[in-house]
Motif scaffolding. Structure first.
Motif, PDB file in Angstrom:
ATOM      1  N   SER A 110       0.831  -1.202   0.000  1.00 17.78           N
ATOM      2  CA  SER A 110       0.000   0.000   0.000  1.00 17.78           C
ATOM      3  C   SER A 110       0.865   1.251   0.000  1.00 17.78           C
ATOM      4  O   SER A 110       0.602   2.219  -0.734  1.00 17.78           O
ATOM      5  CB  SER A 110      -0.925  -0.004   1.219  1.00 17.78           C
ATOM      6  OG  SER A 110      -1.689   1.178   1.280  1.00 17.78           O
ATOM      7  N   LEU A 111       1.927   1.234   0.804  1.00 19.76           N
ATOM      8  CA  LEU A 111       2.830   2.378   0.892  1.00 19.76           C
ATOM      9  C   LEU A 111       3.539   2.634  -0.436  1.00 19.76           C
ATOM     10  O   LEU A 111       3.609   3.772  -0.908  1.00 19.76           O
ATOM     11  CB  LEU A 111       3.863   2.135   1.987  1.00 19.76           C
ATOM     12  CG  LEU A 111       5.012   3.135   2.076  1.00 19.76           C
ATOM     13  CD1 LEU A 111       4.482   4.515   2.442  1.00 19.76           C
ATOM     14  CD2 LEU A 111       6.045   2.661   3.090  1.00 19.76           C
ATOM     15  N   MET A 112       4.062   1.586  -1.048  1.00 24.65           N
ATOM     16  CA  MET A 112       4.812   1.742  -2.286  1.00 24.65           C
ATOM     17  C   MET A 112       3.938   2.304  -3.405  1.00 24.65           C
ATOM     18  O   MET A 112       4.428   2.989  -4.307  1.00 24.65           O
ATOM     19  CB  MET A 112       5.409   0.394  -2.710  1.00 24.65           C
ATOM     20  CG  MET A 112       6.399  -0.183  -1.717  1.00 24.65           C
ATOM     21  SD  MET A 112       7.840   0.873  -1.410  1.00 24.65           S
ATOM     22  CE  MET A 112       8.831   0.510  -2.857  1.00 24.65           C
ATOM     23  N   ALA A 113       2.650   2.011  -3.341  1.00 22.94           N
ATOM     24  CA  ALA A 113       1.732   2.532  -4.359  1.00 22.94           C
ATOM     25  C   ALA A 113       1.423   4.009  -4.131  1.00 22.94           C
ATOM     26  O   ALA A 113       1.052   4.720  -5.064  1.00 22.94           O
ATOM     27  CB  ALA A 113       0.438   1.722  -4.353  1.00 22.94           C
ATOM     28  N   GLN A 114       1.606   4.473  -2.896  1.00 24.15           N
ATOM     29  CA  GLN A 114       1.270   5.860  -2.564  1.00 24.15           C
ATOM     30  C   GLN A 114       2.441   6.825  -2.719  1.00 24.15           C
ATOM     31  O   GLN A 114       2.236   8.027  -2.905  1.00 24.15           O
ATOM     32  CB  GLN A 114       0.772   5.937  -1.112  1.00 24.15           C
ATOM     33  CG  GLN A 114      -0.523   5.204  -0.838  1.00 24.15           C
ATOM     34  CD  GLN A 114      -0.906   5.303   0.635  1.00 24.15           C
ATOM     35  OE1 GLN A 114      -1.102   6.401   1.158  1.00 24.15           O
ATOM     36  NE2 GLN A 114      -1.012   4.168   1.301  1.00 24.15           N
ATOM     37  N   ASN A 115       3.660   6.297  -2.634  1.00 18.75           N
ATOM     38  CA  ASN A 115       4.819   7.187  -2.627  1.00 18.75           C
ATOM     39  C   ASN A 115       5.959   6.556  -3.435  1.00 18.75           C
ATOM     40  O   ASN A 115       6.588   5.602  -2.996  1.00 18.75           O
ATOM     41  CB  ASN A 115       5.263   7.426  -1.178  1.00 18.75           C
ATOM     42  CG  ASN A 115       6.309   8.517  -1.071  1.00 18.75           C
ATOM     43  OD1 ASN A 115       7.038   8.804  -2.011  1.00 18.75           O
ATOM     44  ND2 ASN A 115       6.401   9.130   0.107  1.00 18.75           N
ATOM     45  N   ASP A 116       6.223   7.104  -4.608  1.00 14.21           N
ATOM     46  CA  ASP A 116       7.241   6.522  -5.480  1.00 14.21           C
ATOM     47  C   ASP A 116       8.660   6.884  -5.062  1.00 14.21           C
ATOM     48  O   ASP A 116       9.627   6.452  -5.698  1.00 14.21           O
ATOM     49  CB  ASP A 116       7.000   6.922  -6.944  1.00 14.21           C
ATOM     50  CG  ASP A 116       7.008   8.439  -7.157  1.00 14.21           C
ATOM     51  OD1 ASP A 116       7.356   9.173  -6.212  1.00 14.21           O
ATOM     52  OD2 ASP A 116       6.664   8.871  -8.274  1.00 14.21           O
ATOM     53  N   LYS A 117       8.802   7.658  -3.993  1.00 12.59           N
ATOM     54  CA  LYS A 117      10.134   7.998  -3.492  1.00 12.59           C
ATOM     55  C   LYS A 117      10.630   7.001  -2.442  1.00 12.59           C
ATOM     56  O   LYS A 117      11.768   7.077  -1.992  1.00 12.59           O
ATOM     57  CB  LYS A 117      10.120   9.410  -2.899  1.00 12.59           C
ATOM     58  CG  LYS A 117       9.847  10.508  -3.923  1.00 12.59           C
ATOM     59  CD  LYS A 117       9.891  11.874  -3.273  1.00 12.59           C
ATOM     60  CE  LYS A 117       9.624  12.973  -4.300  1.00 12.59           C
ATOM     61  NZ  LYS A 117       9.654  14.320  -3.667  1.00 12.59           N
ATOM     62  N   VAL A 118       9.765   6.082  -2.050  1.00 10.52           N
ATOM     63  CA  VAL A 118      10.127   5.119  -1.006  1.00 10.52           C
ATOM     64  C   VAL A 118      11.038   4.037  -1.573  1.00 10.52           C
ATOM     65  O   VAL A 118      10.774   3.477  -2.639  1.00 10.52           O
ATOM     66  CB  VAL A 118       8.862   4.475  -0.403  1.00 10.52           C
ATOM     67  CG1 VAL A 118       9.241   3.408   0.615  1.00 10.52           C
ATOM     68  CG2 VAL A 118       7.985   5.537   0.243  1.00 10.52           C
ATOM     69  N   ARG A 119      12.106   3.753  -0.839  1.00  8.29           N
ATOM     70  CA  ARG A 119      13.025   2.672  -1.206  1.00  8.29           C
ATOM     71  C   ARG A 119      13.105   1.663  -0.065  1.00  8.29           C
ATOM     72  O   ARG A 119      12.991   2.029   1.104  1.00  8.29           O
ATOM     73  CB  ARG A 119      14.430   3.211  -1.476  1.00  8.29           C
ATOM     74  CG  ARG A 119      14.542   4.051  -2.739  1.00  8.29           C
ATOM     75  CD  ARG A 119      15.958   4.587  -2.919  1.00  8.29           C
ATOM     76  NE  ARG A 119      16.295   5.602  -1.927  1.00  8.29           N
ATOM     77  CZ  ARG A 119      17.054   5.384  -0.857  1.00  8.29           C
ATOM     78  NH1 ARG A 119      17.562   4.164  -0.631  1.00  8.29           N
ATOM     79  NH2 ARG A 119      17.334   6.367  -0.010  1.00  8.29           N
TER      80      ARG A 119
END
Length: 324
Positions: A188-197
């Motif tokens: 869910s997080l990765m779909a909301q924020n493309d800056k997350v690694r």
């Protein structure tokens, strides 16, 4: 003639009704689980919507609770069956006098540490920085062991404890250098924020070297030991209901995702992707006895990180169950 036939017909009707009633009678079960979003809440809506419980003679009521309430009500015996049973928690409970047994596994372990900071490229870069985590969870305890296996001492970070639902918020608001979390929150997080690694935790290779197996039993269904011993047929039916639900989920990822997400389109798409890959979801329904060696290795982790005061006994590993 009527006087002779009437009693016969009445008796036949009673027998027919009794037979129908017997066929329709289901064994009622109450199972406590975590509320969504959580792995423990992944299969219950599938079981109920597709009637996999009724197909195996059961009528299951899933009672959703917060993690603290779950632990209190299962450990006290208020609920005889727990459907969000983290393996390390089952082992720890025994050392505190709770007689429970891990019936079967549902999900293997997977966890992650994520960041949006350019100066954090590895676990070592978190030294002296904040790491947000639900530190009371068994997922975090497994992460502690993985970090140690990489040679990183978590005493070098400032752990900021928060409730599980707050982890995604920490990332979105950039309130910590790193956040430790797992599925389904990760997708869910990765779909909301493309800056997350996601930082490399080297989970598969580390565990394979330690345990000699790709299986990392993590979360499943546990029950009061005395209840499990007295209800072996019901336990088998319960396993079959969960197993059928898991197979249906894998065969119907889009439909399953819609049911699990409650029809929320954006979340449903993420869940469908998660199910298809299954590398992070780790859906792996197996009897506890069939992964007994791996369970003991998980217990060794608990000892190594001093989560357990002593090694849990084999009584925590259900020896029943068999071929479907």
């Amino acid at each position: 003639m009527r006087s002779i036939l009437a009693p016969i017909l009445a008796a036949s009707t009673i027998l027919f009704c009794s037979g129908a009633g017997a066929q329709e009678k289901l064994t009622e079960l109450s199972i406590v689980v975590f509320g969504p979003p959580s792995l423990g809440a992944f299969l219950p809506p599938i079981i109920k919507a597709q009637k996999f419980d009724a197909a195996h003679g059961l009528d299951i009521t899933f009672a959703e609770r917060t993690p603290d309430a779950y632990a209190a009500q299962f450990n006290s015996g208020e609920f005889k069956i727990g459907g969000s049973a983290a393996l390390l928690t089952v082992g720890l409970a025994e050392t505190r006098g709770v007689k429970a047994t891990y019936l079967f596994n549902l999900f293997d372990f997977w966890g992650a540490v994520v960041t949006t900071r350019d100066d954090v490229q590895s676990l070592g870069d978190l030294a002296g920085k904040d790491l947000a985590a639900a530190t009371g969870t068994t997922n975090y305890q497994m992460f502690r062991w993985l970090a140690k296996a990489q040679g990183f001492d978590l005493s070098q970070v400032k752990a900021v404890n928060t409730a599980t639902p707050g982890l995604v918020g920490y990332v979105m608001a950039d309130r910590a250098a790193g956040v430790q979390l797992w599925e389904p929150g990760f997708t869910s997080l990765m779909a909301q924020n493309d800056k997350v690694r996601s930082l490399d935790l080297n989970i598969a290779a580390t565990w394979e070297k330690f345990a000699g197996s790709p299986n990392i039993p993590y979360l499943g269904v546990a029950a009061d030991s005395a209840w499990a011993e007295s209800n072996k047929e019901t336990v088998s039916a319960l396993y079959n209901a969960y197993h059928d639900a898991a197979e249906w989920v894998k065969a119907n990822p889009d439909k399953a995702a819609a049911l699990i997400s409650g029809g929320k389109t954006d979340v449903s798409e993420n869940y469908a992707e998660l199910i298809r890959a299954n590398d992070r979801l780790g859906l792996n329904v197996q009897w506890a006895k069939d992964v007994k060696d791996e369970i003991k290795k998980v217990y060794e982790v608990g000892l190594e990180i001093e989560y357990f005061p002593s090694m849990p006994t084999d009584a925590t590993i259900y020896e029943g169950g068999g071929a479907r």
